[in-house]
Design an enzyme around this catalytic site. Sequence first.
Site, PDB file in Angstrom:
ATOM      1  N   THR A 144     -32.936 -49.306  -4.481  1.00  0.00           N
ATOM      2  CA  THR A 144     -32.173 -49.592  -5.696  1.00  0.00           C
ATOM      3  C   THR A 144     -30.888 -50.361  -5.413  1.00  0.00           C
ATOM      4  O   THR A 144     -30.263 -50.184  -4.355  1.00  0.00           O
ATOM      5  CB  THR A 144     -31.816 -48.272  -6.410  1.00  0.00           C
ATOM      6  OG1 THR A 144     -30.785 -48.525  -7.371  1.00  0.00           O
ATOM      7  CG2 THR A 144     -31.309 -47.209  -5.449  1.00  0.00           C
ATOM      8  N   GLU A 146     -28.245 -49.622  -6.684  1.00  0.00           N
ATOM      9  CA  GLU A 146     -27.186 -48.614  -6.569  1.00  0.00           C
ATOM     10  C   GLU A 146     -26.741 -48.450  -5.117  1.00  0.00           C
ATOM     11  O   GLU A 146     -25.633 -48.005  -4.852  1.00  0.00           O
ATOM     12  CB  GLU A 146     -27.684 -47.258  -7.092  1.00  0.00           C
ATOM     13  CG  GLU A 146     -27.662 -47.124  -8.594  1.00  0.00           C
ATOM     14  CD  GLU A 146     -26.259 -47.029  -9.172  1.00  0.00           C
ATOM     15  OE1 GLU A 146     -25.471 -46.195  -8.718  1.00  0.00           O
ATOM     16  OE2 GLU A 146     -25.959 -47.811 -10.089  1.00  0.00           O
ATOM     17  N   TYR A 167     -27.233 -39.879  -5.550  1.00  0.00           N
ATOM     18  CA  TYR A 167     -28.487 -40.624  -5.750  1.00  0.00           C
ATOM     19  C   TYR A 167     -28.545 -41.835  -4.820  1.00  0.00           C
ATOM     20  O   TYR A 167     -29.519 -42.038  -4.085  1.00  0.00           O
ATOM     21  CB  TYR A 167     -28.585 -41.065  -7.214  1.00  0.00           C
ATOM     22  CG  TYR A 167     -29.664 -42.093  -7.489  1.00  0.00           C
ATOM     23  CD1 TYR A 167     -31.007 -41.734  -7.554  1.00  0.00           C
ATOM     24  CD2 TYR A 167     -29.336 -43.440  -7.675  1.00  0.00           C
ATOM     25  CE1 TYR A 167     -31.993 -42.687  -7.802  1.00  0.00           C
ATOM     26  CE2 TYR A 167     -30.311 -44.394  -7.928  1.00  0.00           C
ATOM     27  CZ  TYR A 167     -31.644 -44.007  -7.985  1.00  0.00           C
ATOM     28  OH  TYR A 167     -32.619 -44.949  -8.224  1.00  0.00           O
TER      29      TYR A 167
HETATM   30  P1  NAP Z   1     -38.334 -42.519 -14.008  1.00  0.00           P
HETATM   31  O1  NAP Z   1     -38.837 -43.084 -15.292  1.00  0.00           O
HETATM   32  O2  NAP Z   1     -37.203 -41.544 -14.019  1.00  0.00           O
HETATM   33  O3  NAP Z   1     -39.601 -41.845 -13.278  1.00  0.00           O
HETATM   34  C1  NAP Z   1     -39.426 -40.997 -12.167  1.00  0.00           C
HETATM   35  C2  NAP Z   1     -40.770 -40.424 -11.784  1.00  0.00           C
HETATM   36  O4  NAP Z   1     -40.581 -39.561 -10.658  1.00  0.00           O
HETATM   37  C3  NAP Z   1     -41.435 -39.585 -12.871  1.00  0.00           C
HETATM   38  O5  NAP Z   1     -42.816 -39.777 -12.797  1.00  0.00           O
HETATM   39  C4  NAP Z   1     -41.087 -38.172 -12.455  1.00  0.00           C
HETATM   40  O6  NAP Z   1     -42.006 -37.197 -12.922  1.00  0.00           O
HETATM   41  C5  NAP Z   1     -41.223 -38.310 -10.945  1.00  0.00           C
HETATM   42  N1  NAP Z   1     -40.555 -37.246 -10.195  1.00  0.00           N
HETATM   43  C6  NAP Z   1     -39.282 -36.815 -10.326  1.00  0.00           C
HETATM   44  N2  NAP Z   1     -39.038 -35.822  -9.450  1.00  0.00           N
HETATM   45  C7  NAP Z   1     -40.193 -35.634  -8.762  1.00  0.00           C
HETATM   46  C8  NAP Z   1     -40.582 -34.741  -7.746  1.00  0.00           C
HETATM   47  N3  NAP Z   1     -39.737 -33.820  -7.239  1.00  0.00           N
HETATM   48  N4  NAP Z   1     -41.843 -34.825  -7.254  1.00  0.00           N
HETATM   49  C9  NAP Z   1     -42.721 -35.718  -7.774  1.00  0.00           C
HETATM   50  N5  NAP Z   1     -42.415 -36.579  -8.762  1.00  0.00           N
HETATM   51  C10 NAP Z   1     -41.155 -36.540  -9.238  1.00  0.00           C
HETATM   52  O7  NAP Z   1     -37.905 -43.689 -13.000  1.00  0.00           O
HETATM   53  P2  NAP Z   1     -38.280 -45.250 -13.035  1.00  0.00           P
HETATM   54  O8  NAP Z   1     -37.253 -45.954 -13.836  1.00  0.00           O
HETATM   55  O9  NAP Z   1     -39.714 -45.400 -13.327  1.00  0.00           O
HETATM   56  O10 NAP Z   1     -37.986 -45.644 -11.523  1.00  0.00           O
HETATM   57  C11 NAP Z   1     -39.004 -45.565 -10.522  1.00  0.00           C
HETATM   58  C12 NAP Z   1     -38.368 -45.543  -9.158  1.00  0.00           C
HETATM   59  O11 NAP Z   1     -37.582 -46.714  -8.959  1.00  0.00           O
HETATM   60  C13 NAP Z   1     -37.411 -44.378  -8.911  1.00  0.00           C
HETATM   61  O12 NAP Z   1     -37.513 -44.018  -7.564  1.00  0.00           O
HETATM   62  C14 NAP Z   1     -36.038 -44.959  -9.178  1.00  0.00           C
HETATM   63  O13 NAP Z   1     -35.056 -44.244  -8.472  1.00  0.00           O
HETATM   64  C15 NAP Z   1     -36.223 -46.362  -8.678  1.00  0.00           C
HETATM   65  N6  NAP Z   1     -35.439 -47.415  -9.315  1.00  0.00           N
HETATM   66  C16 NAP Z   1     -35.435 -47.567 -10.659  1.00  0.00           C
HETATM   67  C17 NAP Z   1     -34.740 -48.622 -11.220  1.00  0.00           C
HETATM   68  C18 NAP Z   1     -34.708 -48.849 -12.695  1.00  0.00           C
HETATM   69  O14 NAP Z   1     -33.825 -49.585 -13.158  1.00  0.00           O
HETATM   70  N7  NAP Z   1     -35.638 -48.320 -13.461  1.00  0.00           N
HETATM   71  C19 NAP Z   1     -34.036 -49.516 -10.394  1.00  0.00           C
HETATM   72  C20 NAP Z   1     -34.088 -49.328  -9.015  1.00  0.00           C
HETATM   73  C21 NAP Z   1     -34.803 -48.288  -8.483  1.00  0.00           C
HETATM   74  P3  NAP Z   1     -41.832 -36.534 -14.401  1.00  0.00           P
HETATM   75  O15 NAP Z   1     -42.436 -37.525 -15.373  1.00  0.00           O
HETATM   76  O16 NAP Z   1     -42.611 -35.277 -14.286  1.00  0.00           O
HETATM   77  O17 NAP Z   1     -40.363 -36.342 -14.635  1.00  0.00           O
HETATM   78  O1  G4F Z   2     -28.377 -46.810 -17.629  1.00  0.00           O
HETATM   79  P1  G4F Z   2     -27.630 -46.137 -16.538  1.00  0.00           P
HETATM   80  O2  G4F Z   2     -27.638 -44.660 -16.511  1.00  0.00           O
HETATM   81  O3  G4F Z   2     -28.189 -46.778 -15.208  1.00  0.00           O
HETATM   82  P2  G4F Z   2     -27.623 -46.841 -13.698  1.00  0.00           P
HETATM   83  O4  G4F Z   2     -26.599 -45.814 -13.444  1.00  0.00           O
HETATM   84  O5  G4F Z   2     -27.220 -48.257 -13.473  1.00  0.00           O
HETATM   85  O6  G4F Z   2     -28.914 -46.459 -12.861  1.00  0.00           O
HETATM   86  C1  G4F Z   2     -30.174 -47.034 -13.163  1.00  0.00           C
HETATM   87  O7  G4F Z   2     -30.320 -48.240 -12.446  1.00  0.00           O
HETATM   88  C2  G4F Z   2     -30.342 -48.085 -11.013  1.00  0.00           C
HETATM   89  C3  G4F Z   2     -30.487 -49.489 -10.420  1.00  0.00           C
HETATM   90  O8  G4F Z   2     -29.228 -50.064 -10.214  1.00  0.00           O
HETATM   91  C4  G4F Z   2     -31.499 -47.191 -10.639  1.00  0.00           C
HETATM   92  F1  G4F Z   2     -31.556 -47.060  -9.284  1.00  0.00           F
HETATM   93  C5  G4F Z   2     -31.329 -45.833 -11.299  1.00  0.00           C
HETATM   94  O9  G4F Z   2     -32.477 -45.036 -10.989  1.00  0.00           O
HETATM   95  C6  G4F Z   2     -31.254 -46.021 -12.802  1.00  0.00           C
HETATM   96  O10 G4F Z   2     -32.499 -46.497 -13.248  1.00  0.00           O
HETATM   97  O11 G4F Z   2     -26.097 -46.598 -16.575  1.00  0.00           O
HETATM   98  C7  G4F Z   2     -25.730 -47.962 -16.591  1.00  0.00           C
HETATM   99  C8  G4F Z   2     -24.246 -48.075 -16.835  1.00  0.00           C
HETATM  100  C9  G4F Z   2     -23.414 -47.189 -15.914  1.00  0.00           C
HETATM  101  O12 G4F Z   2     -22.315 -47.931 -15.430  1.00  0.00           O
HETATM  102  C10 G4F Z   2     -22.924 -46.070 -16.808  1.00  0.00           C
HETATM  103  O13 G4F Z   2     -21.663 -45.530 -16.434  1.00  0.00           O
HETATM  104  O14 G4F Z   2     -23.972 -47.630 -18.155  1.00  0.00           O
HETATM  105  C11 G4F Z   2     -22.833 -46.812 -18.125  1.00  0.00           C
HETATM  106  N1  G4F Z   2     -22.846 -45.917 -19.285  1.00  0.00           N
HETATM  107  C12 G4F Z   2     -21.896 -45.899 -20.281  1.00  0.00           C
HETATM  108  N2  G4F Z   2     -22.164 -44.924 -21.148  1.00  0.00           N
HETATM  109  C13 G4F Z   2     -23.736 -44.949 -19.544  1.00  0.00           C
HETATM  110  C14 G4F Z   2     -23.314 -44.331 -20.724  1.00  0.00           C
HETATM  111  N3  G4F Z   2     -24.857 -44.574 -18.893  1.00  0.00           N
HETATM  112  C15 G4F Z   2     -25.584 -43.560 -19.422  1.00  0.00           C
HETATM  113  N4  G4F Z   2     -26.734 -43.176 -18.800  1.00  0.00           N
HETATM  114  N5  G4F Z   2     -25.197 -42.906 -20.560  1.00  0.00           N
HETATM  115  C16 G4F Z   2     -24.067 -43.249 -21.254  1.00  0.00           C
HETATM  116  O15 G4F Z   2     -23.714 -42.649 -22.266  1.00  0.00           O
END
Ligand code: NAP
Ligand code: G4F
Length: 358
Positions: A144, A146, A167
């Site tokens: 990520t 992050e 994280y």
């Molecule tokens: P998500 O919607 O939160 O999905 C997370 C998945 O992980 C769900 O299927 C969840 O199962 C499963 N999970 C959580 N804890 C687990 C455990 N202990 N054992 C087995 N499965 C578990 O996340 P996403 O947005 O699809 O992201 C996918 C991956 O990419 C994650 O690793 C995330 O950190 C990473 N990532 C995401 C982004 C982004 O912007 N979306 C960016 C960079 C990296 P349940 O459905 O049962 O909760």
């Molecule tokens: O949508 P967010 O919670 O995403 P964040 O923290 O960027 O993380 C997501 O992207 C990562 C990739 O860079 C992934 F690795 C991670 O798993 C996840 O998918 O927050 C985005 C921004 C932050 O700066 C947060 O402080 O939005 C700001 N924010 C402002 N108000 C909020 C809120 N975020 C959330 N979730 N809720 C609020 O009310």
Amino acid sequence: MPRHARYSTNMRKALITGITGQDGSYLTEHLLSEGYEVHGIVRRASTFNTDRIDHLYVDPHKQDARLLLHYGDLTDGPALRHVIEQIQPDEIYNLAAQSHVAVSFQQPEYTADVDGVGALRLLEAIRDVQARTGREIRYYQAGTSEMFGAAPPPQSEATPFHPRSPYAAAKVMAYHLVRNYREAYGLYAVTGILFNHESERRGETFVTRKITRAATRIKEGLQDKLYLGNLDAVRDWGHAEDYVRAMHLMLQQDEPRDFVVATGESHTVREFLDATFGLLDLNWQDHVEFDPRYLRPAEVEHLHGDATKAREALNWAPRVGFNELVSRMVNHDLELARQEKTLREAGHTMTARQSGDI
Ligand code: NAP
Ligand code: G4F
């Protein structure tokens, strides 16, 4: 022939952890369309948690079922090993994670166990199974942006990590383990360093979906206020459909390499509000209120990716831009809000949860 050259097989098998998540569902669609047999690891829950993949599910008793689910958990090494032994996949995509940054401050040890040690459990199982069978298992790690945290933008593969949350620190651990297993044992193991990607299936406590759900419910008269934290944070937002194509491409290369995946265009949370409420002819200033509960102990202020390497080596480019991303999410959530309103007007007591309480 390169060390990792692929041999051809009839039907390739992929195992996806986190298959029930946003990315898991899009990756499953993509791999099924590419002819794979797809296996997914699902957590046991007291309620159904497969909503995002229900449309892809076929009764496993049918001959042509190509999506098969297995119970497991990233905290349970023996169960993971058992599933890998049983399936003997060609590719493993480790998408499972406690993926919410703010939650990781509340559950740091659990987050480290799932997001950091979970990757180690999979790598160890792959090493054993591969050594015994002599068949390569390729591994994708969901890294990520992050991990860059406080490092100044633009961020690329050469940017040093400066994680700002439990994280991010856990994901940095997984990144280094992947690299170490690649160097030490010659595994085909890579990390995709993906910037934020969103969609109509995005979890409702992430800021983009929290905004599109609330704005569309406000439009339909179902709620009035939206409480948010830091509106100045800058993110490089793409669409998840584009990003899962990059994951797959990373496992099809001759040599294992890590890649940044990003659009190269960034916006503030405030700009996301402008775009969303603007599409609905609403003024967000009339509805959005600040709640310090949504501030984080340490914030990542500015993420802006440089995906030149992925564009050149993988021939990958995003197809969905910022405006299309917002309008797809708004259209989808407007439909959900209208359905909810119709149910309410018909006297149903079922009310949607006020989204975004984390
Ligand atoms: P998500 O919607 O939160 O999905 C997370 C998945 O992980 C769900 O299927 C969840 O199962 C499963 N999970 C959580 N804890 C687990 C455990 N202990 N054992 C087995 N499965 C578990 O996340 P996403 O947005 O699809 O992201 C996918 C991956 O990419 C994650 O690793 C995330 O950190 C990473 N990532 C995401 C982004 C982004 O912007 N979306 C960016 C960079 C990296 P349940 O459905 O049962 O909760
Ligand atoms: O949508 P967010 O919670 O995403 P964040 O923290 O960027 O993380 C997501 O992207 C990562 C990739 O860079 C992934 F690795 C991670 O798993 C996840 O998918 O927050 C985005 C921004 C932050 O700066 C947060 O402080 O939005 C700001 N924010 C402002 N108000 C909020 C809120 N975020 C959330 N979730 N809720 C609020 O009310």
